[in-house]
Write a protein that holds these residues in place. Structure first.
Motif, PDB file in Angstrom:
ATOM      1  N   PRO A  56      47.335  24.934 -14.541  1.00  7.84           N
ATOM      2  CA  PRO A  56      45.258  24.796 -14.006  1.00  7.84           C
ATOM      3  C   PRO A  56      45.255  26.044 -12.108  1.00  7.84           C
ATOM      4  O   PRO A  56      46.352  26.677 -12.124  1.00  7.84           O
ATOM      5  CB  PRO A  56      46.025  23.529 -12.788  1.00  7.84           C
ATOM      6  CG  PRO A  56      47.609  23.138 -12.696  1.00  7.84           C
ATOM      7  CD  PRO A  56      48.457  23.764 -14.514  1.00  7.84           C
ATOM      8  N   VAL A  57      44.297  25.346 -11.988  1.00  9.92           N
ATOM      9  CA  VAL A  57      43.757  26.345 -10.989  1.00  9.92           C
ATOM     10  C   VAL A  57      44.150  25.709  -9.999  1.00  9.92           C
ATOM     11  O   VAL A  57      44.391  24.837  -9.281  1.00  9.92           O
ATOM     12  CB  VAL A  57      42.409  26.722 -10.512  1.00  9.92           C
ATOM     13  CG1 VAL A  57      42.082  27.938  -9.728  1.00  9.92           C
ATOM     14  CG2 VAL A  57      41.636  27.242 -11.843  1.00  9.92           C
ATOM     15  N   VAL A  68      44.846  30.673  -7.972  1.00  9.26           N
ATOM     16  CA  VAL A  68      45.942  31.297  -8.901  1.00  9.26           C
ATOM     17  C   VAL A  68      46.245  30.630  -9.864  1.00  9.26           C
ATOM     18  O   VAL A  68      45.737  29.289 -10.229  1.00  9.26           O
ATOM     19  CB  VAL A  68      47.107  31.063  -8.006  1.00  9.26           C
ATOM     20  CG1 VAL A  68      48.256  32.517  -8.948  1.00  9.26           C
ATOM     21  CG2 VAL A  68      47.613  32.132  -6.940  1.00  9.26           C
ATOM     22  N   GLN A  69      45.895  30.752 -11.195  1.00  5.96           N
ATOM     23  CA  GLN A  69      45.992  30.613 -12.815  1.00  5.96           C
ATOM     24  C   GLN A  69      47.226  31.024 -13.399  1.00  5.96           C
ATOM     25  O   GLN A  69      46.815  32.711 -13.555  1.00  5.96           O
ATOM     26  CB  GLN A  69      45.095  30.000 -13.196  1.00  5.96           C
ATOM     27  CG  GLN A  69      44.832  29.592 -14.121  1.00  5.96           C
ATOM     28  CD  GLN A  69      43.338  28.904 -14.954  1.00  5.96           C
ATOM     29  OE1 GLN A  69      42.259  29.780 -14.536  1.00  5.96           O
ATOM     30  NE2 GLN A  69      43.417  27.363 -15.316  1.00  5.96           N
ATOM     31  N   VAL A  70      47.785  30.578 -14.000  1.00  9.29           N
ATOM     32  CA  VAL A  70      48.740  31.539 -15.105  1.00  9.29           C
ATOM     33  C   VAL A  70      48.236  30.392 -16.214  1.00  9.29           C
ATOM     34  O   VAL A  70      47.717  29.291 -16.843  1.00  9.29           O
ATOM     35  CB  VAL A  70      49.371  31.010 -14.825  1.00  9.29           C
ATOM     36  CG1 VAL A  70      51.333  31.805 -16.044  1.00  9.29           C
ATOM     37  CG2 VAL A  70      50.611  30.975 -13.281  1.00  9.29           C
ATOM     38  N   ALA A 123      53.595  35.827 -20.585  1.00  9.63           N
ATOM     39  CA  ALA A 123      52.754  35.134 -18.638  1.00  9.63           C
ATOM     40  C   ALA A 123      51.919  36.190 -18.452  1.00  9.63           C
ATOM     41  O   ALA A 123      52.236  36.998 -18.174  1.00  9.63           O
ATOM     42  CB  ALA A 123      53.949  35.332 -17.580  1.00  9.63           C
ATOM     43  N   VAL A 124      50.722  35.744 -18.146  1.00  7.06           N
ATOM     44  CA  VAL A 124      49.527  36.519 -17.471  1.00  7.06           C
ATOM     45  C   VAL A 124      49.004  35.917 -16.464  1.00  7.06           C
ATOM     46  O   VAL A 124      48.451  34.129 -16.531  1.00  7.06           O
ATOM     47  CB  VAL A 124      48.531  36.579 -18.740  1.00  7.06           C
ATOM     48  CG1 VAL A 124      47.734  36.914 -18.473  1.00  7.06           C
ATOM     49  CG2 VAL A 124      49.112  37.243 -20.280  1.00  7.06           C
ATOM     50  N   ALA A 125      48.427  36.548 -15.850  1.00 12.13           N
ATOM     51  CA  ALA A 125      47.755  36.131 -14.188  1.00 12.13           C
ATOM     52  C   ALA A 125      46.336  35.800 -14.830  1.00 12.13           C
ATOM     53  O   ALA A 125      45.889  37.349 -14.743  1.00 12.13           O
ATOM     54  CB  ALA A 125      48.327  37.203 -12.585  1.00 12.13           C
ATOM     55  N   GLN A 180      53.651  27.122  -9.246  1.00  8.87           N
ATOM     56  CA  GLN A 180      53.301  26.169  -9.557  1.00  8.87           C
ATOM     57  C   GLN A 180      52.090  25.765 -10.882  1.00  8.87           C
ATOM     58  O   GLN A 180      51.868  24.935 -11.249  1.00  8.87           O
ATOM     59  CB  GLN A 180      52.041  25.086  -8.457  1.00  8.87           C
ATOM     60  CG  GLN A 180      53.192  24.876  -6.818  1.00  8.87           C
ATOM     61  CD  GLN A 180      51.754  24.418  -6.016  1.00  8.87           C
ATOM     62  OE1 GLN A 180      51.085  24.789  -5.910  1.00  8.87           O
ATOM     63  NE2 GLN A 180      51.798  24.510  -4.802  1.00  8.87           N
ATOM     64  N   SER A 181      51.252  26.794 -10.814  1.00 11.07           N
ATOM     65  CA  SER A 181      50.616  26.361 -11.727  1.00 11.07           C
ATOM     66  C   SER A 181      50.852  26.860 -13.307  1.00 11.07           C
ATOM     67  O   SER A 181      50.950  26.671 -14.182  1.00 11.07           O
ATOM     68  CB  SER A 181      49.386  27.883 -12.354  1.00 11.07           C
ATOM     69  OG  SER A 181      48.770  28.023 -13.092  1.00 11.07           O
TER      70      SER A 181
END
Length: 192
Positions: A107-108, A116-118, A130-132, A182-183
């Motif tokens: 989630p954002v 921040v979202q992953v 993994a990508v931001a 967290q994301s």
């Protein structure tokens, strides 16, 4: 006409011999003799064996003082009647296995400097990338976001190496690091 008769007779005889040999018990089974000088030291008798087969010529086994005789059905369990069954070949599927690689997006997470979202790519339950997707931008946030992205993201980043969201905080990017974790943790919860 004679050639045709001989050909048909030969074919019938060959087919009959093949059927008879296919249905015969396996004659390659070998029974061991008792050691030389032992009481009753002749070949081992097999129940149901034909007398002329049980008295076959012994042959050496390679061990001193022992010989083995060819006895049909020796070493078999059960009645010994009928052809021996062979195990079935393993079954194979013509279809290729389905790929278990998938992308899972966290989630954002809203931080004091921006969102921040992953997104992670997993094969089975293993993280392979993994990508931001979203990081704070503008001014000092660009520098901090780049450091977080360089440290955590990619196929050789900390996320792939550690396989969890328990990541060390990137120096001078605490808020962005916490949002990333967290994301990431929410994405991992969807996988596991």
């Amino acid at each position: 006409m004679r050639r045709a008769l001989f050909a048909i007779t030969g074919l019938a005889a060959g087919t009959t011999a093949l059927v008879v040999l296919k249905g015969a018990p396996d004659a390659r089974q070998v029974a061991q003799d008792l050691p030389a000088g032992a009481p009753g030291g002749t070949t081992a008798a097999t129940p149901g064996a034909a007398p002329e087969r049980a008295a076959a010529k012994p042959r050496p086994t390679g061990r001193p003082g022992t010989t083995a005789a060819r006895t049909p059905g020796a070493g078999r369990t059960g009645t010994g009647a009928g052809p021996r069954s062979t195990p079935a070949a393993p079954r194979t599927s013509a279809a290729a296995p389905k790929s278990t690689t998938r992308k899972v997006t966290g989630p954002v997470v809203v931080t004091e400097f921006g969102n921040v979202q992953v997104q992670i790519t997993v094969t089975g339950t293993k993280i392979v990338n993994a990508v931001a997707l979203e990081l704070p931008q503008g001014g000092q946030s660009d520098l901090r976001s780049n450091r977080v992205d360089d440290t955590y993201s990619g196929t050789s980043g900390t996320v792939v190496r550690q396989q969890d969201a328990n990541l060390d905080t990137v120096s001078q990017a605490t808020a962005t690091s916490n949002g990333y974790r967290q994301s990431l943790q929410a994405a991992l919860d969807q996988v596991r």
